[in-house]
Structures are given as structure tokens and as C-alpha cells.
Scaffold this motif. Structure first.
Motif, PDB file in Angstrom:
ATOM      1  N   VAL A 121       0.891  -1.139  -0.202  1.00 12.48           N
ATOM      2  CA  VAL A 121      -0.113   0.129   0.032  1.00 12.48           C
ATOM      3  C   VAL A 121       0.788   1.302   0.158  1.00 12.48           C
ATOM      4  O   VAL A 121       1.747   1.425   0.863  1.00 12.48           O
ATOM      5  CB  VAL A 121      -0.935   0.083   1.039  1.00 12.48           C
ATOM      6  CG1 VAL A 121      -1.581   1.430   1.324  1.00 12.48           C
ATOM      7  CG2 VAL A 121      -1.700  -1.268   1.408  1.00 12.48           C
ATOM      8  N   CYS A 122       0.648   2.103  -1.013  1.00 14.50           N
ATOM      9  CA  CYS A 122       1.534   3.051  -1.092  1.00 14.50           C
ATOM     10  C   CYS A 122       1.096   4.609  -0.907  1.00 14.50           C
ATOM     11  O   CYS A 122      -0.258   4.663  -1.180  1.00 14.50           O
ATOM     12  CB  CYS A 122       2.061   3.518  -2.396  1.00 14.50           C
ATOM     13  SG  CYS A 122       3.291   4.766  -2.812  1.00 14.50           S
ATOM     14  N   ALA A 123       1.570   5.445   0.126  1.00 15.43           N
ATOM     15  CA  ALA A 123       0.865   6.639   0.515  1.00 15.43           C
ATOM     16  C   ALA A 123       1.481   7.607  -0.498  1.00 15.43           C
ATOM     17  O   ALA A 123       2.613   7.631  -0.681  1.00 15.43           O
ATOM     18  CB  ALA A 123       1.229   6.945   1.906  1.00 15.43           C
ATOM     19  N   MET A 124       0.573   8.667  -0.842  1.00 13.64           N
ATOM     20  CA  MET A 124       1.087   9.858  -1.626  1.00 13.64           C
ATOM     21  C   MET A 124       1.781  10.638  -0.728  1.00 13.64           C
ATOM     22  O   MET A 124       1.333  11.936  -0.680  1.00 13.64           O
ATOM     23  CB  MET A 124      -0.248  10.295  -2.431  1.00 13.64           C
ATOM     24  CG  MET A 124      -0.741   9.491  -3.449  1.00 13.64           C
ATOM     25  SD  MET A 124      -1.803  10.398  -4.564  1.00 13.64           S
ATOM     26  CE  MET A 124      -2.871   9.140  -5.168  1.00 13.64           C
ATOM     27  N   VAL A 125       2.931  10.431  -0.222  1.00 11.54           N
ATOM     28  CA  VAL A 125       3.833  11.181   0.200  1.00 11.54           C
ATOM     29  C   VAL A 125       4.948  10.880  -0.204  1.00 11.54           C
ATOM     30  O   VAL A 125       5.310   9.702  -0.937  1.00 11.54           O
ATOM     31  CB  VAL A 125       3.755  11.128   1.815  1.00 11.54           C
ATOM     32  CG1 VAL A 125       2.705  11.579   2.558  1.00 11.54           C
ATOM     33  CG2 VAL A 125       4.379   9.705   2.021  1.00 11.54           C
ATOM     34  N   GLY A 126       6.159  11.844  -0.159  1.00 17.18           N
ATOM     35  CA  GLY A 126       7.353  11.664  -0.689  1.00 17.18           C
ATOM     36  C   GLY A 126       8.700  11.767   0.060  1.00 17.18           C
ATOM     37  O   GLY A 126       8.589  11.860   1.432  1.00 17.18           O
ATOM     38  N   SER A 127       9.794  11.945  -0.448  1.00 12.79           N
ATOM     39  CA  SER A 127      11.049  11.864   0.171  1.00 12.79           C
ATOM     40  C   SER A 127      11.476  13.396   0.419  1.00 12.79           C
ATOM     41  O   SER A 127      12.163  13.628   1.336  1.00 12.79           O
ATOM     42  CB  SER A 127      12.161  11.316  -0.362  1.00 12.79           C
ATOM     43  OG  SER A 127      12.044  11.616  -1.796  1.00 12.79           O
ATOM     44  N   SER A 128      10.710  14.251  -0.117  1.00  6.51           N
ATOM     45  CA  SER A 128      10.805  15.666  -0.055  1.00  6.51           C
ATOM     46  C   SER A 128       9.289  16.156  -0.332  1.00  6.51           C
ATOM     47  O   SER A 128       8.451  15.718  -0.877  1.00  6.51           O
ATOM     48  CB  SER A 128      11.944  16.316  -0.989  1.00  6.51           C
ATOM     49  OG  SER A 128      11.644  16.123  -2.434  1.00  6.51           O
ATOM     50  N   GLY A 129       9.306  17.545  -0.129  1.00 11.53           N
ATOM     51  CA  GLY A 129       8.010  18.220  -0.385  1.00 11.53           C
ATOM     52  C   GLY A 129       6.795  17.624   0.828  1.00 11.53           C
ATOM     53  O   GLY A 129       7.255  18.170   2.054  1.00 11.53           O
ATOM     54  N   LEU A 130       5.856  17.165   0.226  1.00 14.01           N
ATOM     55  CA  LEU A 130       4.772  16.649   1.247  1.00 14.01           C
ATOM     56  C   LEU A 130       5.528  15.181   2.026  1.00 14.01           C
ATOM     57  O   LEU A 130       5.449  14.111   1.166  1.00 14.01           O
ATOM     58  CB  LEU A 130       3.454  16.262   0.479  1.00 14.01           C
ATOM     59  CG  LEU A 130       2.422  15.577   1.358  1.00 14.01           C
ATOM     60  CD1 LEU A 130       2.169  16.649   2.631  1.00 14.01           C
ATOM     61  CD2 LEU A 130       1.399  15.256   0.640  1.00 14.01           C
TER      62      LEU A 130
END
Length: 264
Positions: free
Chosen positions: A108-117
Motif C-alpha cells: 500500500v503506497c501513500a502519496m507522500v514523498g522523500s521531499s515536499g509532502l
């Protein structure tokens, strides 16, 4: 759970036939691993989320090196808490790193990143838990909730999400996350099997053994414990790495727990 089916978000067909799996040990949580704009979490930005899932699927389908069959994830969760169906239940994921890891857990992948959000929203955490419960109900996922980095050398799912997983994946506000599943038959005990029981539990066990490639049945499996059940269970014990008297075909508590016989 606010669920968005493949048809609703506009998924393209899989490039190859997806591998069917009967169950998993649980779910691994991922993040996108790149920059995600912080504005995606704004309440009025939800209209962009389906397009983001389509873009990720297109990126995966175009990746000749990985040669993905489809979007790699079982599901994706946007900052507004919506769960987007990826490969879905009973389909092997392509996201966990190796074939063995992909068979062991959904992704399950959350729409967050390594930068930004980088910080998941409260709605997103609720959505991740909703996706996990869906995969338990529809895909026979086990109880484990892990991060992508568990078992594979990666920073995924990032510090904030991984810290949440290590806390036991609680719901926002501190209430507990999904309780351990009670869908599996407890170990009946050695004496129960040696009494040659006739029970639907034996049938359910036999079906799991067949699903694991350990069936030694000429017909069945059926409810009556027979030597075919014992031979099949011995094959399962050997598959678990046992030998000698530890692979005599009489179920023990550890191999029984690993088999995960569904409740009847």
C-alpha cells in the motif's frame, strides 16, 4: 473507507496477466520516494489525485528495466484518505523488492514523498488502515503491518510513516489500529489429530496444503483425517525447513500457525 476502483480512476489494462496469490502474511507500507508537492494535501486539490495514480501507472508500465505488469502497488492512498485500487486483492504486488517479498505481503503506497509532502495527513493514515482492512477482508492478508524497508535495503516508506508503523500503526488520535486477525483456526493439539478426527477443519487444512503445493491427495481433501493428510502435512513441514521426526506429518503449533488455516 472511501474506495476508488480501477475503472473509476481510469486504470489502463495490465500489460501481462497478474499472478494470483491465495493470501499474504500482511501488508507493507510504501511512499512515492520522490518529490510530492505539499499543495496536494490542500482540501481543494483532491481532483488531482486520480491523475497522479494514472501517471504512476503509466510510469511503471513504461519501465522496461523493471518490466512491471501494472502499477506496482496493491493500492494507493491520497492525502485526502481515498483508497485507489491498484493490482488489488489476490494479485501479487510488484513493489516489495523481490519475488519472495512480493508473495509475502501486499503493498500500500501513500502519496507522500522523500521531499515536499513528507508527513502523512490524518485522513491518509485512516485511508492506509482502511486499505489494510480491505486487503484482509478481500485478499486474506495476514496481521503483519511493515514498512518496505523491512527486508529490503531502502529508505521507503520514509521516516514519518515508518515511525508510525513502529508505533503499531495507530489511528489518528491514538486509538489502536487494526486488531490482530481472528480468521485463522487455532492449533487443535497433537492428540486431536492422532484421534483421526472428522471435521471441516481438516478440509480447510487440506485446501491450504494444496494451495501451498504440498497436497498429496488422490481425491479430496475432505473432512476425515487420513494418511493422505499426514503425507501432505509432512510435505508442508519439509517446505518449512524441517526434517526427520520434525517432518513426520503430525501438525505442530509452529507449522500450524504458519499454514494459517481459515476459520470454518
Amino acid at each position: 473507507m472511501q474506495f476508488v476502483s480501477r475503472a473509476q480512476w481510469g486504470a489502463r489494462p495490465s500489460r501481462y496477466k497478474l499472478t494470483t496469490i491465495p493470501d499474504t502474511r500482511g501488508v507493507k507500507v510504501h511512499y512515492e520516494g520522490s518529490y510530492v508537492p505539499p499543495a496536494l494535501a490542500n482540501p481543494d486539490a483532491h481532483a488531482q489525485c486520480a491523475g497522479r495514480v494514472r501517471a504512476i501507472q503509466a510510469q511503471h508500465l513504461a519501465d522496461d528495466e523493471e518490466d512491471y505488469s501494472d502499477i506496482a502497488y496493491s493500492a494507493m492512498v491520497c492525502p485526502h484518505g481515498y483508497v485507489y485500487e491498484g493490482r488489488g486483492a489476490h494479485r501479487q504486488t510488484g513493489a516489495n523488492g523481490t519475488s519472495a517479498l512480493n508473495r509475502a505481503h501486499y503493498a500500500v503506497c501513500a502519496m507522500v514523498g522523500s521531499s515536499g509532502l513528507t508527513e502523512p495527513t490524518a485522513a491518509q493514515l485512516d485511508g492506509i488502515l482502511g486499505a489494510i482492512e480491505w486487503l484482509r477482508d478481500e485478499g486474506n492478508a495476514g496481521d503483519e503491518i511493515k514498512g518496505h524497508r523491512d527486508g529490503h535495503p531502502t529508505a521507503c516508506p520514509g521516516g514519518p510513516l515508518y515511525a508510525w508503523i513502529q508505533r503499531g500503526a495507530p489511528r489518528p488520535g491514538g486509538t489502536p489500529g487494526p486488531a490482530p486477525s481472528e480468521r485463522y483456526e487455532p492449533y487443535p493439539g497433537a492428540a486431536w489429530f492422532k484421534a483421526a478426527p472428522r471435521s471441516p477443519i481438516v478440509t480447510a487444512m487440506g485446501r491450504r496444503l494444496v494451495a501451498e503445493g504440498c497436497g498429496r491427495y488422490r481425491s479430496g481433501p475432505g473432512p476425515q483425517w487420513t494418511d493422505a493428510d499426514r503425507q501432505s502435512y509432512a510435505a508442508w513441514q519439509r517446505k518449512q525447513g524441517h526434517s526427520g521426526t520434525a517432518a513426520d506429518g503430525w501438525p505442530g503449533p509452529s507449522t500450524w500457525a504458519a499454514l494459517r488455516v481459515p476459520k470454518v
